[in-house]
Design a protein around this motif. Sequence first.
Motif: not given
Lengths: 112, 447
Positions: B133-135, B191-195, B380-382, B386-399
Amino acid sequence: MKLITAIVKPHRIDDVKEALESFGITGMTVSEASGFGRQRGHSEVYRGAEYVVDFVPKIRLEILVEDVDAGPVVDAVVTASRTGRIGDGKVWVTPVEDVVRVRTGEKGEEAL
Amino acid sequence: METTLDTGLTAWMLVSASLVLLMTPGLALFYGGMVRTKSVLNMMMMSYGAMAVVGVVYVLWGWSMSYASDSVGGIVGNPLTHFGLADSITDASGEFVLDGGLPVIVDVGFQVTFAIITVALISGAIADRVRFGTWLVFAGLWSTLAYFPMAHMVWGGGLLSADGPFAGIAEPIDFAGGTVVHINAGVAALVLAVVVGRRAGFGSVVLRPHNLPLVMLGAALLWFGWFGFNAGSAYGANGVAGLAWVNTTTATCAAILGWLLVEKIRDGHATSLGAASGIVAGLVAVTPAAGSVSPVGSLALGAVAGALSALAVGLKFRLGYDDSLDVVGVHLVAGLWGTVAIGFLATETGLLYGGGVAQLVVQVIIALVAVIISALVTIVIALVLKHTMGWRISEDDESSGIDASTHAESGYDFGGLGAPRSTAFLGASGPVPTPVAAAGTTSEVRS
């Protein structure tokens, strides 16, 4: 009775099978396996990043034989699977207490 | 302005638009093969998601922001002027609006494909780990705030175009999108890779490509589509299109060799992933230059692009940012090189052709301005996301794999343990039809 387990290189499996068939072996179980011996695995390179792949693909062969056949069968497997290069594999022999043919209920050497 | 329809041009531009659109599914294959089995679908879905979102916003305000003649300070077109393609399809008398013999609506089709692939390119930097969704929201925001303004500045008569303030030095050249597409996407990727941060296991776990034939197929489709991208940007079925076509091929061939040579010397092996990556690096580098260099010049341009990108992809490990599929190393580096190389290799104004330094200076300026603008807007967008929707899925979901957790699907069914045969069917989500005359059939069989 003995269980002969052999770990061989995948591309030798046809030679091993032919050698065993000419010996009169009527059945065997073959499965894909992976692992490493003293030589460890191999390395792969993706866009400059090198990865060591520890587990090399192998074939695991299992054959049940009468005690008297164990030695010659091991020799046949070793001869047919040897390339002389590192990673040729291993063969070992395990004593087996009993065997049952599921279809008929025959036991012991009758079931081989 | 040509007032009669040029059918040859129109036919060629419709073909070109279709070719460029094919690049994005091609990119999905290229990127999809490079991730692990458990995240191939999400990787491809980011490309298809970019198609969906950008295709929608482009007809609403993207076209107007890119090409409306009432420019806002040379930075962006007024989104309301042609909102929903107003006045861009037919005129008051019901005739299709033409520009240079080409129906404007055909140009809209051509241009939307560029916007789509540019956004999709960025996704390679953030593989395996971001909320879908964030993407999608990012795709809408970034195309609106970064891509459309950049397209206006370079192609729409804005700041970085031949009508802008830097044209006094020399006319800036960006034939098919070195700044708008590749520098823009490459900077956004960095920018996205860093944020967003690194994938779990980056630098320690094996994150190798799961299907290199898919990568090779994707690279081939990108190359094929790129003929529309570059040769189509001639806006004519003419010699310039032919020159761009040949340059696109020759630069790319040389780039494969450049990449493989670096690999052979550095790693001891010329790899298939290197060849596929060399293709993309060459295509990227020749994009801004395709209409202004000679085929021989394009060989040098491509060979250097391949070698530079091959060397640049290692930067992420040294600097510690996880640009997963090397968008920075390939698109930013080759895009910058291609844009700057015009200053040396342009057959009329390049330094090596006796044209002096003016072209080189203006190319460096437009590249730097593009880097700065793209970086600021993307940061700015990233950060907002990050502080509204959030970029990352949970660690469990990622693994466990983003395909399963985000899309409830898996890319492959190898028929092993866990394949559907040993999985209970829990029923369809909609109403299940009752089998017709099931009872009667059963009793007949029993009798």
